[in-house]
Design an enzyme around this catalytic site. Structure first.
Site, PDB file in Angstrom:
ATOM      1  N   GLU A 100       0.955  -1.264  -0.313  1.00  0.00           N
ATOM      2  CA  GLU A 100       0.389  -0.005  -0.405  1.00  0.00           C
ATOM      3  C   GLU A 100       1.088   0.764  -0.469  1.00  0.00           C
ATOM      4  O   GLU A 100       1.603   1.240   0.036  1.00  0.00           O
ATOM      5  CB  GLU A 100      -1.103   0.250   1.547  1.00  0.00           C
ATOM      6  CG  GLU A 100      -2.399  -0.313   0.938  1.00  0.00           C
ATOM      7  CD  GLU A 100      -3.412   0.602   0.079  1.00  0.00           C
ATOM      8  OE1 GLU A 100      -2.501   1.903  -0.370  1.00  0.00           O
ATOM      9  OE2 GLU A 100      -3.823   0.957  -0.001  1.00  0.00           O
ATOM     10  N   ASP A 101       0.320   2.133  -0.360  1.00  0.00           N
ATOM     11  CA  ASP A 101       1.014   3.446  -0.627  1.00  0.00           C
ATOM     12  C   ASP A 101       0.820   4.029   0.870  1.00  0.00           C
ATOM     13  O   ASP A 101       1.963   4.616   1.963  1.00  0.00           O
ATOM     14  CB  ASP A 101       0.532   4.833  -1.726  1.00  0.00           C
ATOM     15  CG  ASP A 101      -0.847   4.367  -1.430  1.00  0.00           C
ATOM     16  OD1 ASP A 101      -1.216   4.310  -0.249  1.00  0.00           O
ATOM     17  OD2 ASP A 101      -1.733   5.393  -2.112  1.00  0.00           O
ATOM     18  N   ASP A 104      -4.604   5.120   6.541  1.00  0.00           N
ATOM     19  CA  ASP A 104      -4.679   6.316   7.036  1.00  0.00           C
ATOM     20  C   ASP A 104      -6.118   5.453   8.067  1.00  0.00           C
ATOM     21  O   ASP A 104      -5.457   5.936   9.539  1.00  0.00           O
ATOM     22  CB  ASP A 104      -5.168   7.318   6.021  1.00  0.00           C
ATOM     23  CG  ASP A 104      -5.869   9.025   6.072  1.00  0.00           C
ATOM     24  OD1 ASP A 104      -5.198   9.032   7.080  1.00  0.00           O
ATOM     25  OD2 ASP A 104      -6.859   9.485   5.848  1.00  0.00           O
ATOM     26  N   PHE A 153      -2.163  16.034   4.051  1.00  0.00           N
ATOM     27  CA  PHE A 153      -2.390  15.874   3.116  1.00  0.00           C
ATOM     28  C   PHE A 153      -1.101  15.450   2.575  1.00  0.00           C
ATOM     29  O   PHE A 153      -0.139  16.877   2.355  1.00  0.00           O
ATOM     30  CB  PHE A 153      -3.655  16.603   1.992  1.00  0.00           C
ATOM     31  CG  PHE A 153      -4.404  15.795   0.927  1.00  0.00           C
ATOM     32  CD1 PHE A 153      -4.561  14.486   1.357  1.00  0.00           C
ATOM     33  CD2 PHE A 153      -3.364  15.719  -0.377  1.00  0.00           C
ATOM     34  CE1 PHE A 153      -4.573  13.888   0.121  1.00  0.00           C
ATOM     35  CE2 PHE A 153      -4.005  15.152  -1.107  1.00  0.00           C
ATOM     36  CZ  PHE A 153      -4.783  14.091  -0.692  1.00  0.00           C
ATOM     37  N   ARG A 166       0.379  11.733  -9.192  1.00  0.00           N
ATOM     38  CA  ARG A 166       0.790  10.332  -8.573  1.00  0.00           C
ATOM     39  C   ARG A 166       2.884   9.631  -9.446  1.00  0.00           C
ATOM     40  O   ARG A 166       3.059   9.275  -8.687  1.00  0.00           O
ATOM     41  CB  ARG A 166       0.284   9.762  -9.520  1.00  0.00           C
ATOM     42  CG  ARG A 166      -1.147   9.866  -8.740  1.00  0.00           C
ATOM     43  CD  ARG A 166      -1.673   7.586  -8.772  1.00  0.00           C
ATOM     44  NE  ARG A 166      -3.383   8.106  -8.992  1.00  0.00           N
ATOM     45  CZ  ARG A 166      -3.959   7.518  -7.832  1.00  0.00           C
ATOM     46  NH1 ARG A 166      -2.809   7.060  -6.205  1.00  0.00           N
ATOM     47  NH2 ARG A 166      -5.029   7.913  -7.195  1.00  0.00           N
TER      48      ARG A 166
HETATM   49  P1  IMP Z   1      -8.106   5.105   4.520  1.00  0.00           P
HETATM   50  O1  IMP Z   1      -9.195   3.507   3.950  1.00  0.00           O
HETATM   51  O2  IMP Z   1      -7.911   5.758   5.321  1.00  0.00           O
HETATM   52  O3  IMP Z   1      -7.158   4.322   4.992  1.00  0.00           O
HETATM   53  O4  IMP Z   1      -7.238   5.572   3.162  1.00  0.00           O
HETATM   54  C1  IMP Z   1      -6.313   5.246   2.580  1.00  0.00           C
HETATM   55  C2  IMP Z   1      -6.460   5.175   1.575  1.00  0.00           C
HETATM   56  O5  IMP Z   1      -6.521   6.555   0.856  1.00  0.00           O
HETATM   57  C3  IMP Z   1      -4.671   5.267   0.281  1.00  0.00           C
HETATM   58  O6  IMP Z   1      -4.852   4.240  -0.189  1.00  0.00           O
HETATM   59  C4  IMP Z   1      -4.254   6.657  -0.527  1.00  0.00           C
HETATM   60  O7  IMP Z   1      -4.985   5.960  -1.238  1.00  0.00           O
HETATM   61  C5  IMP Z   1      -5.552   7.204   0.138  1.00  0.00           C
HETATM   62  N1  IMP Z   1      -5.017   8.790   1.050  1.00  0.00           N
HETATM   63  C6  IMP Z   1      -5.049   9.043   2.338  1.00  0.00           C
HETATM   64  N2  IMP Z   1      -4.566   9.622   2.556  1.00  0.00           N
HETATM   65  C7  IMP Z   1      -3.920  10.047   1.483  1.00  0.00           C
HETATM   66  C8  IMP Z   1      -2.010  11.303   0.901  1.00  0.00           C
HETATM   67  O8  IMP Z   1      -2.725  11.855   2.455  1.00  0.00           O
HETATM   68  N3  IMP Z   1      -2.502  12.329  -0.248  1.00  0.00           N
HETATM   69  C9  IMP Z   1      -3.531  10.653  -0.915  1.00  0.00           C
HETATM   70  N4  IMP Z   1      -4.083   9.790  -0.426  1.00  0.00           N
HETATM   71  C10 IMP Z   1      -4.523   9.470   0.385  1.00  0.00           C
HETATM   72 MG    MG Z   2      -4.134   3.993  -2.470  1.00  0.00          MG
END
Ligand code: IMP
Ligand code: MG
Length: 177
Positions: A100-101, A104, A153, A166
């Protein structure tokens, strides 16, 4: 400084720092999976760059596959995970490393773990370039973590703001107004 859709972003983690950290994660994975044949499962779109650099830094033949899910709109996680491309590989009995990148809220990862567990892999571990610990609402262990960052962010190195950025080779953070 870089401008994406009228928002300003400033350099935050350099390409050099990222690649150093990625190399060290690769060493750990090589050691942990020395006699195994892991399947790297990257979550599109955000992890494409991390996936490429991480697997290139690993000196053994591994499996590569992708899935595509989405939960973000603009600057905020919707909490709703949508599956756009499902798993095309057989997962049963395999050692899976999810790539995963960023984690969050953790909702996307929790969804993925649940979905994968139903397919009876031998093991599942997580490699995530970034983690925002203060946003995390779920409980799982990230064995291979690049960097913990505060809750702001970020874009670049795979991560986007509304579909852009990206391609940037380093990570930028949003400039607070
Ligand atoms: P989560 O389900 O809230 O953990 O969100 C995860 C996904 O949200 C990641 O795989 C990212 O694609 C996107 N995401 C979360 N934070 C950021 C950020 O700061 N910048 C860009 N994409 C984000
Ligand atoms: Mg993602």
């Amino acid at each position: 400084m870089i401008k994406i859709k009228e928002r300003l972003f400033e350099p935050y983690i350099s390409e050099h720092e990222i690649l150093e950290r990625v190399a060290s994660l690769a060493r750990n994975i090589e050691n942990d999976y020395a006699s195994k044949e892991p399947l790297f499962l990257a979550v599109l779109n955000g992890s494409f760059m991390f996936m490429a650099d991480l697997t290139k830094a690993i000196n053994m033949a591994v499996g590569i596959s992708f899935i595509k899910i989405a939960s973000y709109q603009g600057l905020h996680s919707t909490g709703n995970v949508k599956e756009m491309i499902g798993i095309t590989e057989s997962v049963e009995g395999r050692d899976i490393i999810i790539v995963e990148d960023i984690v969050d809220s953790g909702k996307s990862m929790a969804y993925l773990l649940k979905m994968l567990q139903r397919l009876h892999p031998k093991s599942i571990e997580i490699a995530s370039l970034l983690l925002k610990p203060t946003s995390l609402r779920e409980n799982f262990h990230i064995k291979y973590l690049g960097f913990e960052i505060p809750d702001f962010f970020v874009v670049g190195y795979g991560l986007d703001f509304d579909g852009f950025g990206r391609n940037l080779n380093q990570i930028y953070r949003i400039l607070q107004k």
